[in-house]
Design a protein around this motif. Structure first.
Motif, PDB file in Angstrom:
ATOM      1  N   LEU A   1      38.926  36.808  54.371  1.00 13.06           N
ATOM      2  CA  LEU A   1      37.880  36.040  53.693  1.00 13.06           C
ATOM      3  C   LEU A   1      37.370  36.815  52.481  1.00 13.06           C
ATOM      4  CD1 LEU A   1      35.708  33.664  53.884  1.00 13.06           C
ATOM      5  CD2 LEU A   1      34.253  35.370  54.956  1.00 13.06           C
ATOM      6  N   GLU A   2      37.007  38.065  52.720  1.00 12.54           N
ATOM      7  CA  GLU A   2      36.370  38.826  51.643  1.00 12.54           C
ATOM      8  C   GLU A   2      37.336  39.105  50.499  1.00 12.54           C
ATOM      9  OE1 GLU A   2      34.195  42.052  53.445  1.00 12.54           O
ATOM     10  OE2 GLU A   2      33.020  40.636  54.644  1.00 12.54           O
ATOM     11  N   GLN A   3      38.602  39.218  50.847  1.00 11.35           N
ATOM     12  CA  GLN A   3      39.595  39.433  49.802  1.00 11.35           C
ATOM     13  C   GLN A   3      39.619  38.255  48.831  1.00 11.35           C
ATOM     14  OE1 GLN A   3      41.042  42.359  49.878  1.00 11.35           O
ATOM     15  NE2 GLN A   3      41.997  41.960  47.921  1.00 11.35           N
ATOM     16  N   ALA A   4      39.378  37.078  49.341  1.00 14.41           N
ATOM     17  CA  ALA A   4      39.393  35.890  48.489  1.00 14.41           C
ATOM     18  C   ALA A   4      38.241  35.910  47.476  1.00 14.41           C
ATOM     19  CB  ALA A   4      39.328  34.631  49.344  1.00 14.41           C
ATOM     20  N   TYR A   5      37.208  36.667  47.768  1.00  9.58           N
ATOM     21  CA  TYR A   5      36.038  36.713  46.878  1.00  9.58           C
ATOM     22  C   TYR A   5      36.074  37.914  45.943  1.00  9.58           C
ATOM     23  CZ  TYR A   5      33.629  33.178  49.621  1.00  9.58           C
ATOM     24  OH  TYR A   5      33.275  32.014  50.240  1.00  9.58           O
ATOM     25  N   LYS A   6      37.184  38.613  45.959  1.00 10.35           N
ATOM     26  CA  LYS A   6      37.211  39.899  45.288  1.00 10.35           C
ATOM     27  C   LYS A   6      36.739  39.827  43.839  1.00 10.35           C
ATOM     28  CE  LYS A   6      40.330  43.525  44.473  1.00 10.35           C
ATOM     29  NZ  LYS A   6      41.008  42.972  43.340  1.00 10.35           N
ATOM     30  N   ASN A   7      37.083  38.775  43.162  1.00 10.71           N
ATOM     31  CA  ASN A   7      36.685  38.707  41.756  1.00 10.71           C
ATOM     32  C   ASN A   7      35.387  37.981  41.519  1.00 10.71           C
ATOM     33  OD1 ASN A   7      38.331  40.171  40.183  1.00 10.71           O
ATOM     34  ND2 ASN A   7      39.875  38.569  39.967  1.00 10.71           N
ATOM     35  N   SER A   8      34.794  37.493  42.547  1.00 12.13           N
ATOM     36  CA  SER A   8      33.642  36.652  42.276  1.00 12.13           C
ATOM     37  C   SER A   8      32.380  37.105  42.976  1.00 12.13           C
ATOM     38  CB  SER A   8      33.957  35.214  42.671  1.00 12.13           C
ATOM     39  OG  SER A   8      34.431  35.166  43.981  1.00 12.13           O
ATOM     40  N   LEU A   9      32.477  38.095  43.819  1.00 12.92           N
ATOM     41  CA  LEU A   9      31.289  38.499  44.551  1.00 12.92           C
ATOM     42  C   LEU A   9      31.116  39.995  44.384  1.00 12.92           C
ATOM     43  CD1 LEU A   9      29.389  36.837  46.340  1.00 12.92           C
ATOM     44  CD2 LEU A   9      30.652  37.638  48.305  1.00 12.92           C
TER      45      LEU A   9
ATOM     46  N   ALA B   1      40.587  30.127  51.771  1.00 11.20           N
ATOM     47  CA  ALA B   1      39.289  30.475  51.169  1.00 11.20           C
ATOM     48  C   ALA B   1      39.420  30.500  49.652  1.00 11.20           C
ATOM     49  CB  ALA B   1      38.806  31.824  51.697  1.00 11.20           C
ATOM     50  N   LEU B   2      40.527  31.072  49.184  1.00  8.95           N
ATOM     51  CA  LEU B   2      40.718  31.166  47.738  1.00  8.95           C
ATOM     52  C   LEU B   2      40.787  29.775  47.113  1.00  8.95           C
ATOM     53  CD1 LEU B   2      41.099  33.489  45.723  1.00  8.95           C
ATOM     54  CD2 LEU B   2      43.541  33.032  45.830  1.00  8.95           C
ATOM     55  N   SER B   3      41.503  28.870  47.747  1.00  9.95           N
ATOM     56  CA  SER B   3      41.579  27.556  47.100  1.00  9.95           C
ATOM     57  C   SER B   3      40.263  26.815  47.221  1.00  9.95           C
ATOM     58  CB  SER B   3      42.779  26.726  47.533  1.00  9.95           C
ATOM     59  OG  SER B   3      42.966  26.836  48.885  1.00  9.95           O
ATOM     60  N   ALA B   4      39.483  27.097  48.250  1.00 11.13           N
ATOM     61  CA  ALA B   4      38.144  26.492  48.299  1.00 11.13           C
ATOM     62  C   ALA B   4      37.331  26.977  47.101  1.00 11.13           C
ATOM     63  CB  ALA B   4      37.441  26.863  49.595  1.00 11.13           C
ATOM     64  N   LEU B   5      37.444  28.257  46.798  1.00 13.52           N
ATOM     65  CA  LEU B   5      36.678  28.806  45.672  1.00 13.52           C
ATOM     66  C   LEU B   5      37.209  28.279  44.354  1.00 13.52           C
ATOM     67  CD1 LEU B   5      36.341  32.524  46.785  1.00 13.52           C
ATOM     68  CD2 LEU B   5      34.655  30.710  46.877  1.00 13.52           C
TER      69      LEU B   5
END
Ligand code: ADP
Ligand code: MG
Length: 626
Positions: free
Chosen positions: A268-276, A322-326
């Motif tokens: 999950l957190e990897q998917a937010y790497k560039n945005s959080l 998660a990435l595609s949700a973002l």
């Protein structure tokens, strides 16, 4: 003389009870899971005080036959597992036949149960695992279990219980997790006579999440879905702007069971790497469904840890979902290259899922108390960005460091410290998104000395230059593995902080030093500021220190890294070009490149750095089309 004893079964039960029943919340978990396994559609959990004196769980499940009602409390008595083959694919929440034995060994129990279709029910009372009374009773179909005086006969355990308040809140949290995992079951929790939460049980993940996690959290969630050869994930992840100070709002479920999983957390957190921002965590309610045979739940008696047979596949599935949700939320990510024949259809701005409208008044009310007050943390305040400042100088050259190379270095470094399941998986997954090429574009200019206007294909992109540059600075500074370069001030500045702030300055001297500030005590509560980070203007030094002190004052940081990130924010912000400044074409181009490559999406606080107007939006605006 022999020294080995075979333990009395009662003592063995007490020892085993310790593993299953740690605190009142464990009783709630076990009883709720039994209700779910019994096929209940409605379950009411009631507790008094912290739960140690009284817990009652009532369900409308299958109930028990009179001959099973007494046996159920024996150790290893279960209707859910018949032989070792069953262990390989467990589809029920329970199977070890331990819970009722363990709970009854350390409490007074009253059971009332009536099997569906039976004319009467059975009542059994037990003390310390021994049946006191058993007989027929009139009761509704289903099962009611009342547990009183938990740990009354194990004073050592009792002593370790926390205050009623914290035991009760652990009970509520546990029940909430169980309820969240089963949207098809309506769960009501009553504490000391008042309702803590109620889930509608209509089988919908969205209404369940809304009712249990509350409107605020639910409104930040984006639908998330993915499927891969028998593995399925569905649920919600939070939008990056709703990052939290801890992982408390990450809920993972595996076949309806709440689980703790470093693997899923990392995905999950990897998917937010560039945005959080580092130190901020996404929230989620993610439901993983997979064949019972491909997950081992028999790792620990509490069964919150599981072992997946195909960890890599599970990781990838959750990461990509998660990435595609973002990306679905992020309109920029959908931008077509200039050569693309037609613009991608515009998605609406992050839509509130339709359950906001479909909530009944009762559900809405029920949702309100469910949102427990957020844990006090370093980040709990609103870290608002300062309003753009007006220019005191007309031009600022960006530091000569080639930002794009820095990014590559940084990305490599970051994949290196990715958490479980190890760098290889993470690295492979990340490469797909990081290397997106920059589409053809034309910089049209700047509006209001704040927004860069860029034409990309048939879309008009507006970039907040300060926010984007702040993000670039933050990532660059963070990627530096040495101390941040500082510049000595030609004229050192004297600081006179309040008494409390003096202490903060001294306590955090080393940290400030690492960030490029050199501060020396000057006696009588005064300090001399001799050097500041090379990237920031000397005129910004004092406001930067004030802002940092304010952040430190709000204190209660979860960890040093988070404090450092927060302070780094200030440096990144102060070092960024500001709204209102004239900015050179080359500088604008560099920012545009970073944004278009997808590397810069959110400022370090999670604000978006860009917005898109499509040709269609404009045509609609001018009524060329309707
Ligand atoms: P397990 O859940 O691992 O089987 P427990 O000790 O929790 O073991 O329960 C023992 C047995 O008692 C269960 O297998 C089930 O047959 C029965 N039982 C317990 N709670 C309920 C309930 N709420 N409704 C119907 N049967 C129940
Ligand atoms: Mg059980």
């Amino acid at each position: 003389m022999s020294v080995i004893n075979i333990l009395d079964p009662h003592v063995a039960d007490l020892i085993a009870a310790g593993e299953v029943v740690e605190r009142p919340a464990s009783v709630i978990k076990e009883l709720l899971e039994n209700a779910f396994d019994a096929g209940a559609q409605n379950v009411t959990v009631e507790l008094r005080g912290g739960g140690a004196t009284y817990i009652r769980v009532t369900d409308d499940g299958c109930g028990m036959a009179p001959e099973d009602a007494g046996v159920a409390f024996l150790r290893h008595a279960t209707s859910k597992l018949h032989d070792e083959r069953g262990l390989e694919a467990i589809g029920t929440m329970g199977f070890r036949g331990e819970a009722l034995a363990a709970i009854s060994a350390v409490s007074h129990i009253e059971l009332r149960t009536r099997r569906r279709g039976d004319t009467e029910g059975t009542r059994v009372t037990l003390t310390a695992g021994e049946i006191d009374e058993m007989g027929a009773v009139g009761c509704p179909e289903g099962t009611t279990m009342i547990v009183r005086d938990l740990f009354y006969n194990t004073p050592a355990r009792l002593k370790f219980l926390k205050s009623d308040r914290s035991e009760a809140s652990a009970c509520v949290q546990t029940a909430l997790r169980c309820a969240l995992g089963r949207p098809e079951v309506s769960v009501r929790l009553i504490r000391d006579g008042s309702e803590e939460f109620f889930s509608p049980g209509d089988g919908r993940q969205d209404s369940c999440v809304y009712a249990l996690l509350g409107r605020d959290l639910a409104s930040s969630l984006l639908p998330c879905r993915g499927e891969d050869e028998g593995l399925r994930v569905s649920g919600f992840v939070s939008s990056p702007s709703a990052g939290r100070g801890n992982r408390g709002a990450q809920y993972f479920f595996c076949n309806g069971r709440f689980i703790k999983s470093q693997l899923l957390q990392a995905a999950l957190e990897q998917a937010y790497k560039n945005s959080l921002l580092t130190g901020r965590y996404p929230a989620c309610a993610l439901y993983l469904e997979l064949s019972f045979g491909s997950v081992d739940v028999n790792v620990h008696p509490a069964k919150t840890e599981v072992k997946f047979s195909q960890e890599r596949k599970v990781f990838d599935l959750v990461y990509h979902a998660a990435l595609s949700a973002l990306q679905g939320e992020d309109r920029l990510a959908e931008q077509p290259a200039a050569s693309a024949p037609a613009p991608a259809p515009q998605r609406p701005a992050p839509a509130k899922p339709d359950f906001f409208r479909s909530m009944s008044a009762a559900q809405y009310r029920a949702a309100q108390p469910a949102e427990s007050p957020p844990a006090e943390s370093f980040f709990s305040g609103n870290l608002s960005l300062r309003a753009p400042e007006m220019p005191e100088q007309t031009r600022l050259d960006l530091s000569p460091a080639p930002i794009s190379t820095r990014f590559d270095e940084k990305n490599q470094a970051a994949t290196g410290f990715a958490p479980a399941p190890g760098p290889q998986i993470v690295e492979n997954s990340v490469q797909n998104v990081e290397k997106s090429p920059v589409p053809d574009h034309k910089i049209l200019g700047e509006a209001l000395k704040t927004y860069i206007l860029v034409e990309v294909g048939e879309q008009l992109l507006l970039i907040d230059k300060h926010a984007a540059h702040e993000r670039m600075n933050f990532d660059r500074l963070k990627a530096m593995d040495r101390e941040i370069l500082s510049q000595t001030l030609l004229a050192p500045v004297t600081l006179r902080p309040d008494a409390g702030d003096c202490e903060l300055l001294e306590q955090n001297g080393e940290l400030l030093n690492e960030l490029g500030f050199e501060i020396e005590p000057f006696g009588r509560g005064a300090y001399i500021l001799r050097a500041v980070p090379a990237d920031i203007l000397p005129g910004d030094a004092v406001p930067a220190i004030e802002e940092m002190l304010e952040k430190l004052r709000r204190g209660k940081a979860p960890d040093v890294q988070s404090v450092k990130d927060e302070l780094l924010h200030t440096v990144a912000c102060k070092a960024a070009i500001k709204a209102g400044w004239d900015t050179s074409r080359a500088e604008l181009e560099r920012i545009v490149q970073e944004v278009l490559s997808g590397r810069v999406k959110y400022c370090p606080h999670g604000r978006p750095v860009s917005a898109v107007l499509s040709k269609k939006d404009l045509e609609k605006m001018f009524k060329r089309i309707v």
